[in-house]
Design a protein around this motif. Structure first.
Motif, short mmCIF file in Angstrom:
data_model
loop_
_atom_site.label_atom_id
_atom_site.label_comp_id
_atom_site.label_asym_id
_atom_site.label_seq_id
_atom_site.Cartn_x
_atom_site.Cartn_y
_atom_site.Cartn_z
N LEU A 1 1.19 -1.24 0.02
CA LEU A 1 0.04 -0.23 -0.10
C LEU A 1 0.73 0.83 -0.16
O LEU A 1 0.77 1.64 0.08
CB LEU A 1 -0.61 -0.16 1.50
CG LEU A 1 -1.94 -1.38 1.46
CD1 LEU A 1 -2.83 -0.78 2.92
CD2 LEU A 1 -2.50 -1.25 0.18
N SER A 2 2.22 1.04 0.15
CA SER A 2 2.82 2.17 0.37
C SER A 2 3.07 2.85 -1.00
O SER A 2 3.07 2.45 -1.99
CB SER A 2 4.40 2.01 0.83
OG SER A 2 5.40 1.52 0.24
N CYS A 3 3.89 4.23 -0.77
CA CYS A 3 4.39 5.16 -1.88
C CYS A 3 5.56 5.15 -2.38
O CYS A 3 5.74 5.28 -3.12
CB CYS A 3 3.88 6.82 -1.52
SG CYS A 3 1.86 6.80 -1.02
N ASP A 4 5.67 3.98 -1.25
CA ASP A 4 7.84 4.35 -2.42
C ASP A 4 7.19 2.61 -2.12
O ASP A 4 6.94 1.50 -2.54
CB ASP A 4 8.08 3.85 -0.30
CG ASP A 4 8.94 5.46 0.37
OD1 ASP A 4 8.41 6.86 -0.66
OD2 ASP A 4 8.19 5.37 1.48
N ASN A 5 9.63 2.37 -2.73
CA ASN A 5 9.70 0.83 -3.60
C ASN A 5 10.19 0.02 -1.68
O ASN A 5 10.34 1.01 -1.11
CB ASN A 5 10.85 1.36 -4.28
CG ASN A 5 11.55 0.35 -4.62
OD1 ASN A 5 11.87 -0.87 -3.08
ND2 ASN A 5 12.26 -0.11 -5.96
N PHE A 6 9.65 -0.97 -2.11
CA PHE A 6 9.59 -1.27 -0.66
C PHE A 6 10.72 -2.93 -0.63
O PHE A 6 10.87 -4.14 -0.27
CB PHE A 6 8.06 -1.93 -0.10
CG PHE A 6 7.18 -2.58 -0.79
CD1 PHE A 6 7.56 -3.87 -1.18
CD2 PHE A 6 6.53 -2.23 -2.00
CE1 PHE A 6 6.79 -4.72 -2.10
CE2 PHE A 6 5.71 -2.84 -2.44
CZ PHE A 6 5.66 -3.82 -3.04
N THR A 7 11.22 -3.25 -1.74
CA THR A 7 12.29 -4.20 -2.18
C THR A 7 13.20 -4.67 -1.25
O THR A 7 12.97 -5.62 -1.23
CB THR A 7 12.87 -3.52 -3.05
OG1 THR A 7 12.25 -3.08 -4.87
CG2 THR A 7 13.83 -5.24 -3.78
N LEU A 8 13.62 -3.29 -0.42
CA LEU A 8 14.69 -3.72 0.35
C LEU A 8 13.77 -4.45 1.85
O LEU A 8 14.29 -5.49 2.27
CB LEU A 8 15.37 -2.46 1.37
CG LEU A 8 16.01 -2.90 2.24
CD1 LEU A 8 17.03 -3.90 1.96
CD2 LEU A 8 16.34 -1.45 3.26
#
Length: 314
Positions: free
Chosen positions: A190-197
């Protein structure tokens, strides 16, 4: 209101949990077996804890390990199931930002704690069967205390970054979680950021913790099986195989259902979202319901302890 918060650009202060988005009409029916399993898990684990606490003959290292397992099961159940039932019965779908990430932390840390406790208990059985003469000097109260600190510290520290990384993401619009629980993958999407990490860390930490535990458990039971097959007394061999076999089957079930949850998260496009959600919920309910029965009630000493407690109550 839910729709507006889903598309607004304001920072998110709460989430909405949507269980089984495609089958919401039968949630009330599903709540019945879930309620029964919840009552079984809570009742069995509480009974086990009370029996071990009050019965003097059960104040031994192996039963303290059982107590630790029961405590972990109770916390996991109370963290997940009451909220799920509240959604089913009263449509209480909202969960605050802080409560969501607290639930995520408990789920991510206590599941590996349970796996690690299985590993310590497998080592206990290995020493009892393969080195019976050395058992009283190896498996002591001091050993259990150190093992408990290790179980709690290792898993809490290594899994803490998962909710922390997820909480640091920006949530600037969507707040509807397509799940009954605040699972990391469900929330971070749901976040607007990149959550790959975030995903990489959970994958590496999960496989490192649970994978190492399962390898050590497998090795312990392999040595146990080899020792049991050498027993000259057939009755002793059958008893050892029966006890350790049921333990190992339960551990495999715990690991398998967790593996299914991980794989279905990775390949969610091929698997129905409702199946994934159901697996997530059941994984926090079925093992806590089965653990006290397989590890506790089937044990002769605990059976006798429960009978004594019942006789006192009468």
């Amino acid at each position: 209101m839910a729709s507006a918060s889903n598309y607004s650009t304001a920072p998110v202060s709460e989430f909405l949990l949507i269980c089984f988005p495609n089958y919401q009409s039968w949630q009330h029916w599903l709540s019945l077996p879930l309620s029964l399993l919840f009552l079984l898990a809570m009742g069995a684990n509480t009974t086990l804890l009370i029996t071990i606490r009050l019965e003097a003959s059960l104040r031994e290292p192996v039963y303290y390990l059982l107590s630790l397992l029961s405590l972990l099961d109770i916390v996991l159940c109370l963290t997940v199931i009451p909220k799920v039932l509240a959604i089913f019965w009263f449509d209480l779908r909202s969960i605050s930002f802080s409560a969501c990430f607290l639930q995520m932390f408990i789920m991510n840390s206590f599941l590996p704690m349970e796996s690690c406790t299985f590993m310590v208990m497998a080592y206990d059985r290995y020493v009892a069967i393969c080195h019976p003469l050395q058992y009283p000097t190896i498996i002591t109260n001091r050993f259990v205390a150190k093992a408990s600190v290790f179980v709690l510290t290792r898993n809490a520290l290594l899994t803490a970054p998962i909710p922390i990384l997820t909480a640091q993401l920006r949530y600037c619009g969507k707040n509807i979680i397509e799940n009954c629980i605040c699972a990391n993958f469900s929330v971070s999407r749901l976040s607007c950021d990149n959550f790959t990490l975030n995903r990489i860390y959970q994958f590496v930490a999960g496989w490192t913790l649970l994978g190492s535990d399962f390898i050590l458990i497998f090795l312990s039971y392999t040595f146990i099986l080899r020792a049991v097959l050498r027993f000259k007394a057939e009755r002793a061999a059958v008893k050892a195989l029966s006890t350790c076999g049921s333990h190992f089957i339960l551990i495999v079930f715990f690991s398998t259902i967790l593996l299914v949850v991980v794989l279905t998260n990775v390949s969610r496009k091929r698997v129905s979202m409702d199946i994934l959600i159901l697996l997530n919920v059941l994984h926090h309910l079925i093992p806590p319901a089965l653990n006290p029965i397989v590890y506790g009630v089937r044990t002769k000493e605990i059976k006798q302890g429960i009978q004594k407690l019942l006789q006192r109550g009468m």
